[in-house]
Design a protein around this motif. Structure first.
Motif, PDB file in Angstrom:
ATOM      1  N   ASN A  82       5.244  -0.839 -11.173  1.00  0.00           N
ATOM      2  CA  ASN A  82       6.420  -1.407 -10.232  1.00  0.00           C
ATOM      3  C   ASN A  82       7.851  -1.515 -10.540  1.00  0.00           C
ATOM      4  O   ASN A  82       8.211  -1.996 -11.897  1.00  0.00           O
ATOM      5  N   GLU A 123       3.862   3.180  -7.634  1.00  0.00           N
ATOM      6  CA  GLU A 123       3.142   2.482  -6.658  1.00  0.00           C
ATOM      7  C   GLU A 123       3.878   1.397  -5.920  1.00  0.00           C
ATOM      8  O   GLU A 123       3.562   1.014  -4.609  1.00  0.00           O
ATOM      9  N   ILE A 124       4.620   0.476  -6.491  1.00  0.00           N
ATOM     10  CA  ILE A 124       5.376  -0.500  -6.057  1.00  0.00           C
ATOM     11  C   ILE A 124       6.743  -0.353  -6.538  1.00  0.00           C
ATOM     12  O   ILE A 124       7.007   0.222  -7.536  1.00  0.00           O
ATOM     13  N   GLN A 154      10.037   3.361   2.890  1.00  0.00           N
ATOM     14  CA  GLN A 154       8.957   3.748   3.632  1.00  0.00           C
ATOM     15  C   GLN A 154       8.810   5.160   3.714  1.00  0.00           C
ATOM     16  O   GLN A 154       7.683   5.520   3.712  1.00  0.00           O
ATOM     17  N   LYS A 159       5.110   1.257  -2.028  1.00  0.00           N
ATOM     18  CA  LYS A 159       4.872  -0.214  -1.442  1.00  0.00           C
ATOM     19  C   LYS A 159       5.969  -1.265  -1.944  1.00  0.00           C
ATOM     20  O   LYS A 159       6.128  -1.057  -2.930  1.00  0.00           O
ATOM     21  N   GLU A 161       7.860  -4.432  -2.687  1.00  0.00           N
ATOM     22  CA  GLU A 161       7.650  -5.924  -2.827  1.00  0.00           C
ATOM     23  C   GLU A 161       9.251  -6.514  -2.607  1.00  0.00           C
ATOM     24  O   GLU A 161      10.200  -6.360  -2.917  1.00  0.00           O
ATOM     25  N   GLY A 184       2.015  -1.401   6.825  1.00  0.00           N
ATOM     26  CA  GLY A 184       0.872  -2.162   6.231  1.00  0.00           C
ATOM     27  C   GLY A 184       1.296  -3.723   6.139  1.00  0.00           C
ATOM     28  O   GLY A 184       2.183  -4.242   6.692  1.00  0.00           O
ATOM     29  N   LEU A 287      -4.122  -4.129  -2.199  1.00  0.00           N
ATOM     30  CA  LEU A 287      -2.775  -3.973  -1.586  1.00  0.00           C
ATOM     31  C   LEU A 287      -2.697  -2.771  -0.937  1.00  0.00           C
ATOM     32  O   LEU A 287      -1.476  -2.357  -0.266  1.00  0.00           O
ATOM     33  N   LYS A 288      -3.695  -1.755  -0.866  1.00  0.00           N
ATOM     34  CA  LYS A 288      -3.650  -0.580  -0.112  1.00  0.00           C
ATOM     35  C   LYS A 288      -2.677   0.389  -0.848  1.00  0.00           C
ATOM     36  O   LYS A 288      -1.628   1.062  -0.052  1.00  0.00           O
ATOM     37  N   LEU A 289      -2.426   0.492  -1.902  1.00  0.00           N
ATOM     38  CA  LEU A 289      -1.380   1.151  -2.749  1.00  0.00           C
ATOM     39  C   LEU A 289      -1.868   2.733  -2.661  1.00  0.00           C
ATOM     40  O   LEU A 289      -3.198   3.117  -2.575  1.00  0.00           O
TER      41      LEU A 289
END
Length: 297
Positions: A82, A123-124, A154, A159, A161, A184, A287-289
């Motif tokens: 992240n 990923e985040i 986006q 993803k 946070e 999502g 979290l559907k990453l």
């Protein structure tokens, strides 16, 4: 009550903590090593900033981000990355001319804040959802800037946070969702106890979590001595947790901490409440990453 908890470790941050605790990692290798140690201790996510290797202070250098992320990805130990996208947002009015930024001012555009995210595709990444009095300075994130940054995130497929330091930030984060700028199920982080944002207490947390949609996931953290109490409170109220040297440099009064010690202590609290820590693999599915190759997990 949350029975399956995602545990984030914020390993270094951007504050002047390196002079207070020598365990705060500074170089890309140190930050990567600390992230891996935290993961081995049981952390699901490593939340990372970067620092100038020479001064130990905040850096926005994308090449330092690149080295850090590559080191974590190449490690044998799995952890979700992240990256901060808060970037430069610190405003300190000049005493001589308050229309200009004085010493300590550090500002970046939305595009500059997004650059390491768009380049490295973690990923985040974080998205700070509003401006706030941050100690004796102002962290500046105007709403139109945030809309622009949300759109960039986006388009990257990362993803976001949604970092909320006060109750109005939750309101604006929900507005971003309503405007279709968050894909999502939204992911919130309630950042509590920072002067002068939302308090780190059960009542404030209960209010903030009551304002998010049923399909949202959320976590909360408290700074300083409130770090571990908020771990317990977050789990009890159904959320996820965050610890780490970004938010608190002590294991207990008078004892300086390492990231892995803070993770281990938090896991002990989570287990004492009858809950378990999610693995990175399980959290990616929950979290559907996206994977590092850009494909959905």
């Amino acid at each position: 009550m949350n029975k399956n908890v995602i545990l984030s470790c914020a390993v270094t941050g951007a504050g002047d903590t390196t002079s207070k605790n020598p365990n705060v990692p500074v170089t890309p290798k140190e930050i990567a090593d600390s992230s891996i140690k935290a993961a081995k201790a049981g952390a699901t996510i490593a939340h990372v900033h970067v620092r100038d290797p020479e001064t130990g202070m905040l850096s926005h250098d994308v090449e330092i981000f690149r080295e850090l992320v590559e080191r974590i990805r190449e490690a044998d130990t799995d952890v979700i990355i992240n990256i901060t996208a808060g970037g430069g947002g610190d405003w300190v009015p000049s005493d001589a001319d308050p229309t200009k930024g004085g010493e300590g001012t550090d500002m970046q555009t939305p595009e500059q804040r997004h650059e390491p995210v768009g380049m490295l595709l973690p990923e985040i990444c974080t998205l700070d959802c509003g401006s706030v009095n941050f100690g004796n300075q102002v962290y500046v994130s105007p709403t139109d800037w945030l809309r622009k940054q949300a759109k960039l995130i986006q388009e990257s497929g990362v993803k976001p946070e949604l970092e909320c330091f006060d109750t109005g930030h939750v309101r604006f984060a929900n507005q971003l969702v309503e405007e279709g700028l968050i894909d999502g199920d939204p992911m919130f982080q309630f950042c509590l106890g920072i002067p002068w944002g939302a308090d780190a207490d059960a009542e404030t947390l209960a209010y903030m979590k009551s304002r998010v949609a049923d399909n949202a996931s959320w976590a909360a953290f408290g700074i300083g001595r409130m770090q571990m109490p908020m771990v317990a409170e977050s789990v009890l109220q159904g959320g996820n947790v965050r610890v780490g040297l970004e938010d608190n440099i002590y294991l207990k009064k008078g004892t300086l901490a390492t990231n892995e010690q803070l993770v281990d202590k938090a896991i002990g609290i989570v287990h004492s409440l009858g809950s378990e820590i999610m693995t990175p693999h399980d959290a990616r599915e929950f979290l559907k990453l996206r994977k590092h190759d850009g494909k959905a997990d």
